[in-house]
Scaffold this motif. Structure first.
Motif, PDB file in Angstrom:
ATOM      1  N   VAL A 110       0.025   1.249  -2.634  1.00 21.28           N
ATOM      2  CA  VAL A 110       1.092   2.097  -3.135  1.00 21.28           C
ATOM      3  C   VAL A 110       1.372   3.155  -2.094  1.00 21.28           C
ATOM      4  CG1 VAL A 110       1.766   3.694  -4.940  1.00 21.28           C
ATOM      5  CG2 VAL A 110       0.391   1.695  -5.497  1.00 21.28           C
ATOM      6  N   SER A 111       2.551   3.123  -1.529  1.00 16.75           N
ATOM      7  CA  SER A 111       2.852   4.118  -0.509  1.00 16.75           C
ATOM      8  C   SER A 111       3.395   5.374  -1.176  1.00 16.75           C
ATOM      9  CB  SER A 111       3.860   3.562   0.478  1.00 16.75           C
ATOM     10  OG  SER A 111       5.003   3.155  -0.210  1.00 16.75           O
ATOM     11  N   ALA A 112       3.362   6.455  -0.457  1.00 17.51           N
ATOM     12  CA  ALA A 112       3.697   7.740  -1.053  1.00 17.51           C
ATOM     13  C   ALA A 112       5.023   8.271  -0.560  1.00 17.51           C
ATOM     14  CB  ALA A 112       2.602   8.733  -0.700  1.00 17.51           C
ATOM     15  N   THR A 113       5.689   9.046  -1.404  1.00 18.77           N
ATOM     16  CA  THR A 113       6.812   9.829  -0.916  1.00 18.77           C
ATOM     17  C   THR A 113       6.219  11.025  -0.195  1.00 18.77           C
ATOM     18  OG1 THR A 113       6.797  10.891  -3.057  1.00 18.77           O
ATOM     19  CG2 THR A 113       8.514   9.253  -2.674  1.00 18.77           C
ATOM     20  N   GLN A 168       2.244  10.752 -10.269  1.00 15.74           N
ATOM     21  CA  GLN A 168       3.281   9.736 -10.045  1.00 15.74           C
ATOM     22  C   GLN A 168       2.717   8.542  -9.278  1.00 15.74           C
ATOM     23  OE1 GLN A 168       6.885  11.458  -8.473  1.00 15.74           O
ATOM     24  NE2 GLN A 168       7.337  12.459 -10.427  1.00 15.74           N
ATOM     25  N   LEU A 169       1.787   8.809  -8.363  1.00 11.51           N
ATOM     26  CA  LEU A 169       1.138   7.704  -7.644  1.00 11.51           C
ATOM     27  C   LEU A 169       0.429   6.776  -8.629  1.00 11.51           C
ATOM     28  CD1 LEU A 169      -0.656   9.099  -4.462  1.00 11.51           C
ATOM     29  CD2 LEU A 169       1.349   7.629  -4.569  1.00 11.51           C
ATOM     30  N   VAL A 170      -0.296   7.380  -9.559  1.00 13.06           N
ATOM     31  CA  VAL A 170      -1.055   6.596 -10.546  1.00 13.06           C
ATOM     32  C   VAL A 170      -0.101   5.821 -11.459  1.00 13.06           C
ATOM     33  CG1 VAL A 170      -2.561   6.816 -12.568  1.00 13.06           C
ATOM     34  CG2 VAL A 170      -3.082   8.097 -10.485  1.00 13.06           C
ATOM     35  N   ASP A 202      -9.565   0.212  -9.415  1.00 14.82           N
ATOM     36  CA  ASP A 202      -8.375  -0.357  -8.750  1.00 14.82           C
ATOM     37  C   ASP A 202      -7.424   0.765  -8.349  1.00 14.82           C
ATOM     38  OD1 ASP A 202      -9.233  -2.945  -9.319  1.00 14.82           O
ATOM     39  OD2 ASP A 202      -8.108  -3.053 -11.208  1.00 14.82           O
ATOM     40  N   LEU A 203      -7.239   1.707  -9.284  1.00 14.84           N
ATOM     41  CA  LEU A 203      -6.294   2.801  -9.037  1.00 14.84           C
ATOM     42  C   LEU A 203      -6.724   3.644  -7.847  1.00 14.84           C
ATOM     43  CD1 LEU A 203      -5.403   3.988 -12.653  1.00 14.84           C
ATOM     44  CD2 LEU A 203      -3.794   3.223 -10.899  1.00 14.84           C
ATOM     45  N   ALA A 204      -8.012   3.916  -7.770  1.00 15.53           N
ATOM     46  CA  ALA A 204      -8.514   4.720  -6.650  1.00 15.53           C
ATOM     47  C   ALA A 204      -8.249   3.994  -5.330  1.00 15.53           C
ATOM     48  CB  ALA A 204     -10.006   4.998  -6.834  1.00 15.53           C
ATOM     49  N   ARG A 205      -8.508   2.682  -5.354  1.00 16.12           N
ATOM     50  CA  ARG A 205      -8.307   1.888  -4.146  1.00 16.12           C
ATOM     51  C   ARG A 205      -6.819   1.866  -3.747  1.00 16.12           C
ATOM     52  NH1 ARG A 205      -7.397  -3.232  -4.083  1.00 16.12           N
ATOM     53  NH2 ARG A 205      -8.077  -3.509  -6.238  1.00 16.12           N
ATOM     54  N   LEU A 206      -5.944   1.656  -4.734  1.00 19.42           N
ATOM     55  CA  LEU A 206      -4.511   1.530  -4.444  1.00 19.42           C
ATOM     56  C   LEU A 206      -3.862   2.834  -4.022  1.00 19.42           C
ATOM     57  CD1 LEU A 206      -3.239  -0.788  -7.317  1.00 19.42           C
ATOM     58  CD2 LEU A 206      -2.991  -1.189  -4.882  1.00 19.42           C
ATOM     59  N   THR A 207      -4.310   3.937  -4.627  1.00 23.61           N
ATOM     60  CA  THR A 207      -3.630   5.210  -4.371  1.00 23.61           C
ATOM     61  C   THR A 207      -4.297   6.008  -3.264  1.00 23.61           C
ATOM     62  OG1 THR A 207      -5.003   6.325  -6.018  1.00 23.61           O
ATOM     63  CG2 THR A 207      -2.884   5.443  -6.773  1.00 23.61           C
ATOM     64  N   GLY A 208      -5.555   5.663  -2.936  1.00 22.58           N
ATOM     65  CA  GLY A 208      -6.274   6.444  -1.926  1.00 22.58           C
ATOM     66  C   GLY A 208      -6.846   7.739  -2.489  1.00 22.58           C
ATOM     67  N   GLY A 242      -9.917   9.679 -12.448  1.00 23.13           N
ATOM     68  CA  GLY A 242     -10.427   9.838 -13.813  1.00 23.13           C
ATOM     69  C   GLY A 242      -9.742  10.995 -14.526  1.00 23.13           C
ATOM     70  N   ASP A 243      -9.578  12.088 -13.796  1.00 21.52           N
ATOM     71  CA  ASP A 243      -8.955  13.284 -14.342  1.00 21.52           C
ATOM     72  C   ASP A 243      -7.471  13.048 -14.676  1.00 21.52           C
ATOM     73  OD1 ASP A 243      -8.546  15.980 -14.919  1.00 21.52           O
ATOM     74  OD2 ASP A 243      -7.898  16.370 -12.856  1.00 21.52           O
ATOM     75  N   LEU A 244      -6.759  12.429 -13.715  1.00 19.49           N
ATOM     76  CA  LEU A 244      -5.320  12.169 -13.917  1.00 19.49           C
ATOM     77  C   LEU A 244      -5.097  11.175 -15.049  1.00 19.49           C
ATOM     78  CD1 LEU A 244      -4.372  11.860 -10.138  1.00 19.49           C
ATOM     79  CD2 LEU A 244      -3.530  13.633 -11.684  1.00 19.49           C
TER      80      LEU A 244
END
Ligand code: ZN
Length: 392
Positions: free
Chosen positions: A3-6, A23-25, A39-45, A52-54
């Motif tokens: 997932v790339s970022a703005t 928004q990344l998540v 997975d989310l941690a891996r994809l978003t960096g 976990g918090d988000l």
């Protein structure tokens, strides 16, 4: 996949960073559901702790939900997450030229309920009243929190301020439609040109993998294109990119409702085709009569419709020559003419541009036709409010 970022401002505040990370998540879940926290941690960096918090906040907020457990890779099997389809509802409107349509849409782009109100010649303030009626009717009985209202309308629309700069049929000029609705309903409102909205609908909900560049040509009572370049809606310097229905063709001189003569629309729109068909077959009075006669093989009607398809094809070729976009989609009621019509557009488009460009270009019908504007306006709202949907 990643997932790339703005771009985040250099001196982002804590709140800006948090919104950005949320928004990344959300975007990762929207594009690749279901996913575990790992997975989310891996994809978003982001770190596992941040994720976990988000995720906790987003679950509390009703925007995402747990959907069971995934495959274990040794330890405990991970809990999977997805965007909660009904965590928010949106209202999408298509202010068409014969009727105003509206729908309640969920976060997956599914239409839950829709209403159509005939325009019956209303314009100006009376047409604005009809917009209010439509939204009031759609809001009644809907219990999910409302994310906002997305509107697609014909004409030149300043999407940054929600202003209809000019819409001929509705007799709206410099109408602050977005702010009017925001004031009345107390939710965010976005307004976009209907063809541009159609392009966003195809890009957001129906194209996988998402093309970087895409042209969606909407042919109904008017003709216009929505252009996606580098993953973003391209609106030009004055929001009018894609208004090629009002480019004059030397081969025609019929007066156009825009005030000029010989516009492409005067030859190729459904309105123009019904008028031309009625002149030779007086029993044809509307679009469905026209389509039936075409499909039944009435020679005079086939000639009228296919001649127009050729004119449109040549104009599509110019767009391809100007932009070298490889994915071109046609949407709207013209899809009912089927493959004979499409084949003619395709042939003439490819014949009017460099062979090398033509060879690589796909010209197809789009995925949806009736609801394409409603979904596109909803897509724009999701992008603006949640950072969901568009390619970055
Ligand atoms: Zn015109």
């Amino acid at each position: 996949m990643s997932v790339s970022a703005t771009v985040l401002p250099e001196k982002a505040t804590h709140q800006q960073t948090r919104t950005f990370n949320q928004q990344l998540v959300l975007r990762a879940l929207h594009d690749h559901s279901p996913l575990s926290r790992a997975d989310l941690a891996r994809l978003t960096g982001l770190t596992r702790t941040s994720v976990g918090d988000l995720v906790g906040t987003l679950i509390d907020d009703g925007l995402i939900e747990e959907v069971g457990r995934g495959q274990s890779s040794g330890g405990k099997s991970p809990i999977l997450l997805r965007v909660a389809p009904d965590g928010r509802h949106l209202i999408g409107l298509d202010l068409g030229e014969a009727q105003f349509s509206g729908a309640v849409v969920n976060l997956r782009g599914e239409i839950l309920r829709s209403i159509h109100l005939p325009l019956e010649g209303r314009n100006g303030d009376a047409a604005v009243e009809l917009v209010f009626q439509l939204v009031d009717a759609l809001r009644a009985d809907d219990r999910s929190p409302l994310l906002g209202i997305g509107i697609g309308a014909p004409g030149i629309i300043d999407t940054s301020t929600g202003t209809v700069r000019w819409s001929v049929n509705l007799n709206w000029a410099e109408l602050h439609l977005g702010p009017l609705l925001e004031q009345r309903y107390g939710v965010p409102v976005v307004v976009a040109n209907d063809s541009q909205a159609a392009a966003l609908a195809e890009l957001t909900f129906f194209r996988r993998p998402r093309p970087n560049n895409l042209i969606v040509i909407k042919v109904g009572r008017g003709v216009g294109a929505g252009i996606i370049l580098n993953g973003q809606l391209f609106q030009g310097d004055g929001y009018g990119a894609g208004e090629f229905g009002h480019v004059s063709m030397r081969s025609a001189d019929a007066p156009c409702r825009c005030g000029r003569e010989g516009c492409l629309e005067t030859m190729t729109s459904m309105r123009a085709l019904v008028d031309a068909a009625r002149a030779v077959e007086p029993s044809i009075t509307d679009e469905s009569g026209l389509v039936s006669a075409f499909l039944a093989g009435v020679t005079s009607i086939r000639r009228i419709v296919l001649d127009a398809a050729r004119e449109l094809g040549v104009a599509v070729g110019w767009l391809i020559g100007a932009l070298n976009v490889r994915h071109v989609l046609l949407v709207g009621p013209v899809a009912e003419f089927g493959d004979d019509w499409l084949g003619e557009v395709r042939w003439y488009a490819r014949s009017s541009v460099l062979a090398l460009l033509a060879r690589d270009t796909q010209i197809e019908f789009g995925h949806v036709h009736d609801d394409v504007v409603v979904l596109g306006a909803s897509a724009l709202l999701m992008e603006r409010q949640l950072g969901l949907g568009l390619v970055r």
